[in-house]
Write a protein that holds these residues in place. Structure first.
Motif, short mmCIF file in Angstrom:
data_model
loop_
_atom_site.label_atom_id
_atom_site.label_comp_id
_atom_site.label_asym_id
_atom_site.label_seq_id
_atom_site.Cartn_x
_atom_site.Cartn_y
_atom_site.Cartn_z
N GLN A 29 -19.40 -49.81 92.00
CA GLN A 29 -18.06 -49.21 92.49
C GLN A 29 -17.79 -47.61 91.99
O GLN A 29 -17.25 -47.24 92.77
CB GLN A 29 -17.24 -49.91 91.48
N PHE A 30 -18.49 -47.24 91.14
CA PHE A 30 -18.59 -45.92 90.70
C PHE A 30 -20.07 -45.33 90.32
O PHE A 30 -20.92 -45.99 90.03
CB PHE A 30 -17.72 -45.67 89.39
N ASP A 52 -15.92 -42.31 92.62
CA ASP A 52 -15.73 -43.48 93.26
C ASP A 52 -16.39 -43.55 94.50
O ASP A 52 -16.66 -42.68 95.28
CB ASP A 52 -14.28 -43.46 93.93
N THR A 53 -17.31 -44.51 94.65
CA THR A 53 -18.38 -44.66 95.46
C THR A 53 -17.99 -44.99 97.10
O THR A 53 -18.46 -44.51 97.93
CB THR A 53 -19.43 -45.88 95.45
N GLN A 54 -16.92 -45.45 97.23
CA GLN A 54 -16.18 -45.61 98.57
C GLN A 54 -15.82 -44.16 99.20
O GLN A 54 -15.97 -44.03 100.29
CB GLN A 54 -14.90 -46.65 98.39
N VAL A 112 -12.71 -39.12 90.00
CA VAL A 112 -11.44 -39.85 89.67
C VAL A 112 -11.27 -39.63 87.97
O VAL A 112 -10.33 -39.87 87.50
CB VAL A 112 -11.78 -41.50 89.61
#
Length: 356
Positions: A108-109, A124-126, A131
């Motif tokens: 996720q990160f 944030d990997t998306q 963040v």
């Protein structure tokens, strides 16, 4: 620190050769990549100051940390690439320079060290957006922030090696991004840090040529491994072969060698000659990969017999390495020569080597 290096920037060039602001994220059209005749190697020029990489499981995203130029350029970039074609799919422009990379267990990160500012960023990997950040207190004798170099994610904590003398490791809660503690007197400049799932210990390499063996249950140093051969070493990066209980440690100072430690005894059992910087092991192929900055090569070794199987040559200087989880791809950041004013002779590159 300037007794040995003219500045912290020069220190990072030597070792890596090794208040949150909102960054801008935008997509870029894919650019063609240069491919070798055998199509086993794809390389593309990307930008200045490339260092470590992070491949996000299941997301088809390869992130590359960039410090950009050290001269007259503030901040850095986090590039997002297609891991197969190396096409550029996004950029995050950050106000700080980016060096080390680590991913959390869920993908996720990822976390990148902002070495020159003594901090670490959570991304944030998306989206590729920063963040949260944590800045560490403390300055070196020249008034610069104490560098935060290599980073390890383990058990929801970040272990971050600090580049000072004596060096130490900062321990950070990865979820809350708060400082939990530190491990003192690890060695001069903490340069590399990995976790062994076999011994359940953290290994920290240092510029004083020793390995600190740390129990993460209490964060105490239990042992210190040294070559004890009378030679000077500046250890950099490490890789472990858990099937044989061997720890591989690169040295690219006077030694120009890769030392092989027996994890049971802590003794050096073999030396692999040749300049060495980055190093990775893959269990799937039971192979070791070493970047040779001076020789401008990446070499592939059989991990059992430690004999060379293949090598790949580059026009620039191979630096950081990353093996894909499936063991089919090896990624390399390739550095250009530095000018005296800390500029480079051209943009750095990223290469993907097919291991199939």
């Amino acid at each position: 620190m300037r007794g040995s290096f003219p500045s912290i920037k020069a220190l990072y060039s030597a070792l890596l050769m090794t208040a949150l602001t909102a960054p801008t994220v935008f997509a870029q059209p894919p650019a063609p990549a240069a491919s070798s005749a055998a199509s086993s190697l794809v390389e593309r020029q990307l930008g200045d100051g490339l260092y470590e990489l992070a491949l996000i499981p299941g997301q088809n995203k390869l992130y590359v940390a960039s410090a950009q130029s050290f001269k007259d350029v503030n901040g850095g970039v986090i590039y997002r690439l297609d891991p197969t074609t190396l096409a550029l799919t996004g950029e995050t422009h950050t106000d700080l320079k980016n060096f080390g990379m680590a991913i959390d267990d869920k993908g996720q990160f990822f976390y990148t060290t902002n070495s020159l500012d003594g901090g670490v960023s959570k991304v944030d990997t998306q989206t590729g957006k920063v963040v949260e950040r944590l800045f560490f207190k403390g300055k070196d004798k020249d008034g610069d922030p104490i560098g935060a170099r290599e980073i390890l994610f383990h058990n929801n904590q970040l272990y971050i090696g600090r580049v000072t003398d004596p060096g130490y490791i900062s321990i950070v809660d990865a979820q809350t991004m708060t400082l939990k503690g530190k491990i003192d007197n690890v060695g001069k400049w903490v340069t590399g840090i990995i976790y062994s799932p076999i011994t359940k210990r953290i290994y920290a390499a240092s510029g004083s040529g020793e390995i600190a063996v740390i129990n993460p249950a209490d964060n105490k140093i239990e042992q210190r491994w040294k070559p004890d051969d009378g030679h000077k070493y500046l250890f950099l990066n490490m890789a472990e072969d858990p099937t044989t209980g061997r720890l591989f440690v690169t040295d690219n100072s006077e030694g120009k060698t890769t030392l092989v430690f027996d994890e049971r005894s802590g003794k050096v059992i073999k030396r692999l000659p040749g300049d060495a910087l980055g190093i990775k092991f893959t269990a799937k192929r039971h192979e070791i990969y070493i970047s040779q900055r001076e020789s401008k090569k990446v070499i592939q070794l059989d991990a059992t017999h430690l004999t060379q199987k293949r090598s790949w040559s580059f026009e620039g200087h191979p630096n950081s390495l990353l093996v894909s989880p499936d063991g089919n791809s090896l990624y390399v950041t390739i550095k250009q020569d530095f000018n005296e004013d800390n500029t480079t002779k051209g943009p750095d590159s990223v290469a993907r080597i097919s291991l199939k």
